[in-house]
Design an enzyme around this catalytic site. Structure first.
Site, PDB file in Angstrom:
ATOM      1  N   CYS A   1      -7.391  -7.673  24.679  1.00  0.00           N
ATOM      2  CA  CYS A   1      -6.924  -6.990  23.467  1.00  0.00           C
ATOM      3  C   CYS A   1      -5.801  -6.021  23.788  1.00  0.00           C
ATOM      4  CB  CYS A   1      -8.084  -6.245  22.797  1.00  0.00           C
ATOM      5  SG  CYS A   1      -8.844  -4.989  23.847  1.00  0.00           S
TER       6      CYS A   1
ATOM      7  N   GLN B   1     -16.585  -8.920  15.908  1.00  0.00           N
ATOM      8  CA  GLN B   1     -15.148  -9.058  15.668  1.00  0.00           C
ATOM      9  C   GLN B   1     -14.834  -8.699  14.219  1.00  0.00           C
ATOM     10  OE1 GLN B   1     -12.447  -9.660  17.365  1.00  0.00           O
ATOM     11  NE2 GLN B   1     -13.141 -10.398  19.348  1.00  0.00           N
TER      12      GLN B   1
ATOM     13  N   PHE C   1     -18.178  -8.533  30.154  1.00  0.00           N
ATOM     14  CA  PHE C   1     -17.907  -7.712  28.960  1.00  0.00           C
ATOM     15  C   PHE C   1     -18.308  -8.508  27.714  1.00  0.00           C
ATOM     16  CE2 PHE C   1     -14.709  -6.931  32.254  1.00  0.00           C
ATOM     17  CZ  PHE C   1     -14.887  -5.587  32.505  1.00  0.00           C
TER      18      PHE C   1
ATOM     19  N   GLU D   1     -22.778  -6.586  30.080  1.00  0.00           N
ATOM     20  CA  GLU D   1     -22.219  -5.618  29.142  1.00  0.00           C
ATOM     21  C   GLU D   1     -22.841  -4.254  29.428  1.00  0.00           C
ATOM     22  OE1 GLU D   1     -20.474  -3.429  26.448  1.00  0.00           O
ATOM     23  OE2 GLU D   1     -19.893  -5.544  26.610  1.00  0.00           O
TER      24      GLU D   1
ATOM     25  N   CYS E   1      -2.040   0.489   9.228  1.00  0.00           N
ATOM     26  CA  CYS E   1      -1.272  -0.772   9.170  1.00  0.00           C
ATOM     27  C   CYS E   1       0.177  -0.431   8.830  1.00  0.00           C
ATOM     28  CB  CYS E   1      -1.879  -1.743   8.179  1.00  0.00           C
ATOM     29  SG  CYS E   1      -2.366  -1.029   6.606  1.00  0.00           S
TER      30      CYS E   1
ATOM     31  N   CYS F   1      -0.985   6.670   6.700  1.00  0.00           N
ATOM     32  CA  CYS F   1      -2.304   6.618   7.342  1.00  0.00           C
ATOM     33  C   CYS F   1      -2.226   6.051   8.748  1.00  0.00           C
ATOM     34  CB  CYS F   1      -3.284   5.815   6.492  1.00  0.00           C
ATOM     35  SG  CYS F   1      -3.249   4.041   6.753  1.00  0.00           S
TER      36      CYS F   1
ATOM     37  N   CYS G   1       0.844  -1.197   0.000  1.00  0.00           N
ATOM     38  CA  CYS G   1       0.000   0.000   0.000  1.00  0.00           C
ATOM     39  C   CYS G   1       0.876   1.243   0.000  1.00  0.00           C
ATOM     40  CB  CYS G   1      -0.919   0.019   1.210  1.00  0.00           C
ATOM     41  SG  CYS G   1      -1.931   1.509   1.336  1.00  0.00           S
TER      42      CYS G   1
ATOM     43  N   CYS H   1      -8.360   0.280  -0.033  1.00  0.00           N
ATOM     44  CA  CYS H   1      -7.749  -0.189   1.218  1.00  0.00           C
ATOM     45  C   CYS H   1      -7.586  -1.697   1.145  1.00  0.00           C
ATOM     46  CB  CYS H   1      -8.610   0.199   2.423  1.00  0.00           C
ATOM     47  SG  CYS H   1      -7.925  -0.366   3.990  1.00  0.00           S
TER      48      CYS H   1
END
Length: 556
Positions: free
Chosen positions: A505, A378, A409, A430, A139, A136, A130, A249
């Site tokens: 995460c 996800q 959660f 949640e 990534c 940007c 890319c 993208c």
């Protein structure tokens, strides 16, 4: 020569000054997964004179640095040759020699620097497919070979567990059969893996700042380049009001790229009268373009939802876009979220269906999920299937339907619902009411009646929490990036469920919470009562610094 452990020790004075539960805000992002032995400096001609030994950098000073590894969040861990002082530099990759300008000094413990240009390429260098990868920020590790990316992610998790989780480094070696830290699970598809992308409309096209070297060898900054044309793309890193124009993208699906191309071709036509929203003047119509990709549960063919977020409801203005987008056969839904607030959120106060149906579908672990414009799901479906399979194995259910699962959660209930058919009952909590509504719909859609979903803030639990459900046999905790609140940590240590599966995460706050659960919290007079059995890092998002971890704790 300095090692990763020595580097972590260098930050310990700062760590002691920070409040217990919030020390991660400044320090956890610094825990670096350095190479065991940083490479010797390559003898080359330097554009700058060497610094004095034992020097302390000054703000705005330009330095020649060598990147030795990656810290959490993907910042390069850099040093000046001959010095032990650490500078974190965004965009620097292991083995690279670069020029950088010192931007911030963090209480004398380390500094943050901005990369100016590369002097010598890094190890494991590849060509980024890319052309916007370096600008940007979405990534930014594309120029680092994927095998090297996952190697450094694994090292980051190890260093965090050792230095902040306080776990024995000898038990972190993945080569040992009884090691706690298992090999990282790579992602099979390193491009086209995202099922959702959100683009923003902007009033000016923005390009990355450029740097040049003057005759006196002093590096100076050029002004940022802004074009007169409108833009549709991704926010420039660190800016809420600057948008980098994106034509395609490589992270989203090919049908989604087709949608983006048609929108780019159409919306800039002056005859249509479409204007981007100006975040400073609070005028304009188009705010965001969200593209989601699911699949038809019967044929397996892609289903694409397009969601326009606008400042008001004027469907006649969107009609040319709708007419062109619907020529793409994969598009089955076009939505319009109306957000009249001056904020930058993509969630609207009102939602309208402009074409097709209001939801798309996706399959995960044999279950069907309906996804609306604002549903949480996800974003890497195929790797989420791998993740949830590992969570199911880590939960260690007997399979006789006798166990109570508490899903903390729980989001839209995806984890709990994939486990429900082997459990007696699943209780999910949640804070987001829309997510709870989706969880209930997903349970009904899949014929699951042994799941109860409750809306509540797990950061504000009181002494009544836990009285509305039986004592859990297994607790699944999947908190967002800040990790678990101390109130919830205390409750977990009191309820003493036989097994906890912590899905994280953010390995930095994960290491902190695992420390609390296993070793206790001396300042709060809490004793740890769990043993960390396994940690499995999972790469959900190639070319980004994000890492998912599945951690299994068993009651001592």
């Amino acid at each position: 020569m300095a090692t990763a452990a020595a580097a972590a020790a260098a930050f310990s004075p700062l760590r002691r000054r920070l409040p217990l539960h919030h020390r991660g805000r400044r320090l956890l992002a610094v825990a670096a997964a350095l190479s065991p032995e940083p490479p010797a400096p390559t003898p080359t001609t330097s554009p700058l004179p060497p610094p004095r030994k034992g020097y302390f950098p000054k703000r705005n000073e330009v330095l020649e640095l060598t990147c030795e590894g990656l810290a959490f969040k993907g910042k390069g861990v850099c040093r000046v040759d001959g010095s032990t002082f650490v500078l974190l530099c965004d965009g620097a990759l292991p083995g690279e020699r670069l020029l950088a300008r010192v931007r911030r000094i963090r209480r004398g413990a380390f500094a943050e620097a901005a990369k100016l240009r590369t002097l010598e390429p890094h190890r494991d260098a590849v060509d980024a497919p890319c052309p916007l990868a370096a600008d940007c920020g979405g990534c930014k590790a594309q120029s680092l070979a994927y095998a090297a990316q996952i190697r450094h992610k694994h090292l980051q998790v190890r260093e965090l567990l050792v230095n902040f989780g306080k776990f024995d480094p000898r038990k972190m070696e993945s080569s040992e059969p009884d090691a706690i830290l298992k090999p990282i699970v790579p992602c099979d598809e390193i491009f086209r893996y995202r099922n959702k992308m959100e683009f923003s409309f902007g009033t000016k096209r923005w390009m990355q700042r450029e740097w040049k070297e003057e005759k006196d060898d002093e590096v100076v900054k050029e002004e940022k380049v802004e074009g007169d044309g409108y833009s549709l793309g991704l926010h420039a890193p660190g800016f809420f009001d600057k948008v980098l124009h994106v034509e395609k993208c490589l992270l989203q699906s090919e049908p989604a790229d087709k949608v983006l191309a048609i929108v780019q071709e159409t919306w800039l036509d002056p005859a249509l009268g479409l204007t981007p929203y100006d975040v400073h003047k609070h005028v304009g119509f188009l705010k965001h373009l969200m593209i989601r990709t699911g699949r038809n549960i019967t044929t397996g063919a892609p289903e694409v939802m397009v969601n326009f977020v606008t400042s008001c409801y004027k469907p006649e203005l969107l009609e040319p876009l709708v007419n062109n987008i619907t020529k793409i056969p994969e598009v089955v839904s076009i939505m319009n979220n109306v957000n009249t607030s001056v904020g930058n959120t993509s969630v609207g106060e009102e939602e309208y269906t402009l074409y097709g149906k209001p939801t798309i579908t996706e399959m995960l672990r044999g279950l069907t999920f309906q996804i609306s414009a604002n549903s949480f799901f996800q974003t890497n479906t195929k790797q989420a299937d791998v993740l949830y399979k590992l969570i199911g194995e880590s939960a260690g259910l007997k399979g006789d339907g006798s166990e109570i699962i508490l899903d903390l959660f729980c989001g839209t209930g995806t984890i709990g619902l994939t486990l429900a058919r082997r459990a007696k009952h699943v209780y999910g909590y949640e804070v987001v009411p829309e997510a709870i509504a989706d969880a209930k719909k997903n349970a009904k859609l899949n014929g699951i009646s042994n799941a109860t979903f409750v809306q509540g803030d797990l950061n504000k639990i009181n002494e009544t929490f836990g009285k509305e459900f039986p004592k859990p046999d297994i607790i699944i905790s999947d908190p967002n990036r800040p990790g678990m609140h101390m109130k919830l940590i205390k409750w977990l240590l009191e309820v003493k469920a036989p097994r906890i599966v912590y899905v994280s995460c953010n390995p930095a706050t994960c290491a902190r919470d695992l420390d609390y659960l296993c070793h206790g919290v001396e300042e709060k007079d809490l004793k740890g009562c769990y043993e960390l059995k396994t940690v499995i890092p999972v790469d959900m998002f190639p070319h980004t610094p994000h890492i998912e971890c599945i951690c299994v704790l068993e009651l001592c």
